[in-house]
Design an enzyme around this catalytic site. Sequence first.
Site, PDB file in Angstrom:
ATOM      1  N   ASP A 145       9.125  -0.075  29.190  1.00  0.00           N
ATOM      2  CA  ASP A 145      10.098   1.019  29.087  1.00  0.00           C
ATOM      3  C   ASP A 145      10.487   1.533  30.481  1.00  0.00           C
ATOM      4  OD1 ASP A 145      11.248   1.866  26.757  1.00  0.00           O
ATOM      5  OD2 ASP A 145       9.583   3.151  26.126  1.00  0.00           O
ATOM      6  N   LYS A 202      13.565  -2.581  16.990  1.00  0.00           N
ATOM      7  CA  LYS A 202      12.994  -3.276  18.146  1.00  0.00           C
ATOM      8  C   LYS A 202      12.125  -4.440  17.676  1.00  0.00           C
ATOM      9  CE  LYS A 202      13.095   0.900  20.990  1.00  0.00           C
ATOM     10  NZ  LYS A 202      12.344   2.075  21.470  1.00  0.00           N
ATOM     11  N   GLN A 225       6.442   4.994  21.392  1.00  0.00           N
ATOM     12  CA  GLN A 225       7.732   5.580  21.016  1.00  0.00           C
ATOM     13  C   GLN A 225       7.709   7.097  21.220  1.00  0.00           C
ATOM     14  OE1 GLN A 225      10.540   3.763  20.039  1.00  0.00           O
ATOM     15  NE2 GLN A 225      11.549   5.735  20.266  1.00  0.00           N
TER      16      GLN A 225
END
Length: 292
Positions: A120, A53, A97
């Site tokens: 997200d 990412k 994460q």
Amino acid sequence: MAEIIDGKKIAEDIKREVKQEVVRMRATKGIVPGLAFILVGENPASQSYVRSKGKACEEAGIYSVTERMPMDTPEYVLLARIAEFNADPNIHGLLVQLPLPKHISEEEVIRAIDPRKDVDGFHPMNIGKLVIGQDTFKSCTPAGIQELLVRSGNDPAGKHVVVVGRSNIVGKPIANILLQKQSGANAVVTVAHTGASDLTSYIKSADILIAAIGKPEFITGAMLKEGVVVIDVGINRVEDSSLPKGYRIVGDVHFESASKIAKAITPVPGGVGLMTIAMLLRNTVKATKQLS
Ligand code: NDP
């Protein structure tokens, strides 16, 4: 044989669009989008995801920072760091994460992220907006699935979409995205799961099948309707001693048999998986615009 829906090409197209937008924002407003990653612990898969990412951000001209925290980080310390990123004007998107170590509540952590920086799309406020059809951050994998359908010429409007799997990160959000009375959606959606008494009959009735099950090659060609469009979300490792690494990656759909029946199909790898990061970059640009 089915047409292959090329996730690599579509993801590259989106990344190029994002990069152009980043250049434009920098030139016209002097703004550089910023994305922060928080990584708790040493999970190798998580480390690899965050690295990929970060690299994608760099290629797109997005500023990114990765905060690595030890496995035994107390929850309050993580929450305090989230609060700092929430308040940081150079950071427009914040991603913690997952999975997190057991002693930390994922729910609390997701709720602590400023919904305006929740690239997200996991914050309950953003999920609520998604369900009622308001503009919001669509979580990245489901948003990528919608883009794959639309950009490959398989508009879901009016089609019967069958989603197999009801997880909070794939099944439920993609079902909610595709049933909205909006362009790129407006489908009739069925969500199937382990509670289905005759799963094959649901799968057989799909014009578009979205498999998000987590079981290698679970859905075979014999279960499909002729001409179905298959989106295979699954990423499963299966042992393969003929390969140097000892395994290969397969989807939830048996590609060989399914591609003889389907009109179009996503490969694994090379399909949905590549879209997730592209959509993260796009969400970051969206957050930057909304915050600036
Ligand atoms: P989960 O394990 O959270 O959910 C799986 C779902 O499939 C559950 O709803 C479960 O039903 C259903 N299911 C499992 N077995 C059966 C069965 N035999 N019959 C019917 N339904 C079944 O998985 P995720 O949604 O997180 O992930 C699904 C797959 O997608 C995985 O392979 C994962 O690796 C991959 N993935 C890929 C991503 C990407 O491309 N970037 C991102 C996220 C996931 P029930 O609820 O009843 O238990």
